[in-house]
Design a protein around this motif. Sequence first.
Motif, mmCIF file in Angstrom:
data_model
loop_
_atom_site.group_PDB
_atom_site.id
_atom_site.type_symbol
_atom_site.label_atom_id
_atom_site.label_comp_id
_atom_site.label_asym_id
_atom_site.label_seq_id
_atom_site.Cartn_x
_atom_site.Cartn_y
_atom_site.Cartn_z
ATOM 1 N N LYS A 26 -3.262 -20.262 5.060
ATOM 2 C CA LYS A 26 -2.740 -19.038 4.425
ATOM 3 C C LYS A 26 -3.390 -17.849 4.150
ATOM 4 O O LYS A 26 -4.642 -17.951 4.069
ATOM 5 C CB LYS A 26 -2.216 -19.507 2.711
ATOM 6 C CG LYS A 26 -1.777 -18.503 2.089
ATOM 7 C CD LYS A 26 -1.159 -19.125 0.539
ATOM 8 C CE LYS A 26 -2.113 -19.638 -0.209
ATOM 9 N NZ LYS A 26 -3.031 -18.366 -0.662
ATOM 10 N N GLN A 27 -2.727 -16.852 4.510
ATOM 11 C CA GLN A 27 -3.624 -15.419 4.484
ATOM 12 C C GLN A 27 -3.432 -14.561 3.278
ATOM 13 O O GLN A 27 -4.502 -13.691 3.046
ATOM 14 C CB GLN A 27 -3.261 -14.313 5.823
ATOM 15 C CG GLN A 27 -2.875 -15.253 6.881
ATOM 16 C CD GLN A 27 -4.257 -15.381 7.697
ATOM 17 O OE1 GLN A 27 -4.941 -14.483 7.388
ATOM 18 N NE2 GLN A 27 -4.565 -16.095 8.291
ATOM 19 N N ASP A 28 -2.683 -15.097 2.350
ATOM 20 C CA ASP A 28 -2.463 -14.243 1.034
ATOM 21 C C ASP A 28 -3.637 -14.795 0.076
ATOM 22 O O ASP A 28 -4.138 -15.994 0.024
ATOM 23 C CB ASP A 28 -1.284 -14.441 0.372
ATOM 24 C CG ASP A 28 -0.211 -13.386 1.100
ATOM 25 O OD1 ASP A 28 -0.535 -13.057 2.165
ATOM 26 O OD2 ASP A 28 1.151 -13.605 0.470
ATOM 27 N N ALA A 29 -4.043 -13.822 -0.984
ATOM 28 C CA ALA A 29 -5.017 -14.305 -1.978
ATOM 29 C C ALA A 29 -4.707 -13.160 -3.308
ATOM 30 O O ALA A 29 -4.039 -12.095 -3.123
ATOM 31 C CB ALA A 29 -6.503 -13.995 -1.564
ATOM 32 N N PHE A 30 -5.076 -13.766 -4.525
ATOM 33 C CA PHE A 30 -4.668 -13.097 -5.629
ATOM 34 C C PHE A 30 -5.628 -13.403 -6.791
ATOM 35 O O PHE A 30 -6.470 -14.484 -6.730
ATOM 36 C CB PHE A 30 -3.225 -13.115 -6.141
ATOM 37 C CG PHE A 30 -3.207 -14.609 -6.791
ATOM 38 C CD1 PHE A 30 -3.113 -14.596 -8.127
ATOM 39 C CD2 PHE A 30 -2.835 -15.736 -6.145
ATOM 40 C CE1 PHE A 30 -2.968 -15.884 -8.815
ATOM 41 C CE2 PHE A 30 -2.485 -16.866 -6.742
ATOM 42 C CZ PHE A 30 -2.763 -16.917 -8.187
ATOM 43 N N CYS A 31 -5.980 -12.521 -7.556
ATOM 44 C CA CYS A 31 -6.849 -12.981 -8.849
ATOM 45 C C CYS A 31 -6.077 -12.183 -9.938
ATOM 46 O O CYS A 31 -5.609 -11.018 -9.873
ATOM 47 C CB CYS A 31 -8.273 -12.302 -8.523
ATOM 48 S SG CYS A 31 -9.464 -12.794 -9.586
#
Length: 252
Positions: A26-31
């Motif tokens: 997966k290429q997405d990330a969040f915080c």
Amino acid sequence: MLVSRRWRWAAASRIGTSHLRMGTRKQDAFCVRRINPYTFCAVVSDGAGSASYGGEGASILCRSLMTNFRTWFEGHDYLPDGEAIMCWIDQVRDRLSEAASQRGVTRRQFAATLVMLVVFKDRVLALQIDDSALVARKEGVWDAVCWPENGEFASTTYFVTDDPEVRLHTFHLNLDYDAFALFSDGLESVALEQATKQPFARFFDPMIRPIDQVEGEGRLVELSGALARYLDSPALCERTDDDKTLVLVSCR
């Protein structure tokens, strides 16, 4: 008189079916963080599909900026200025260069986009690089704060790794909103109306409603799980095969 808002959110990030077919990560990330009673931050990053380590670049970008903002508000009672923010972006770029050097590749192989929401007291700061988006609700109406940006051609994309300098957009607004949504471009086709450049209310209204109605604060675990299941649903995956990240925030 400032009022401490009741921040609550649901968030999920799911791999796209195109990555599953190719066996790539997966290429997405969040915080997401509520830093103090008057400060809330959320960030979403989408690693470039053409970059070997785009997902790692997105993760580094999210973690670094969230740490910078948390540290800032521990010692300051006002939003950072543009010079401080660009300094943090340069620090991210340096970290990506170090990671690239360790793997024997160029920094471009860690390319990632950015959209970030920072709410401090009665002000909103939004940051954007390229095609992730941020929308907000005011008096029941959804509006686009950060509309996806592409270059002159549809295939042109801007990243935090761009040289000689990054194409960062900064927006300052009053906190006239009671809900926000940040998302990667995997949801653009179902969340945004290209002809009018407006969010689809029929998408966001039912998504935010259960978050509005919850009595608690902070991350809503059950609703985040339900959101993840929706992002993995066949009906949605038939419309988009990209990674999908969505952060839904209510402060009503």
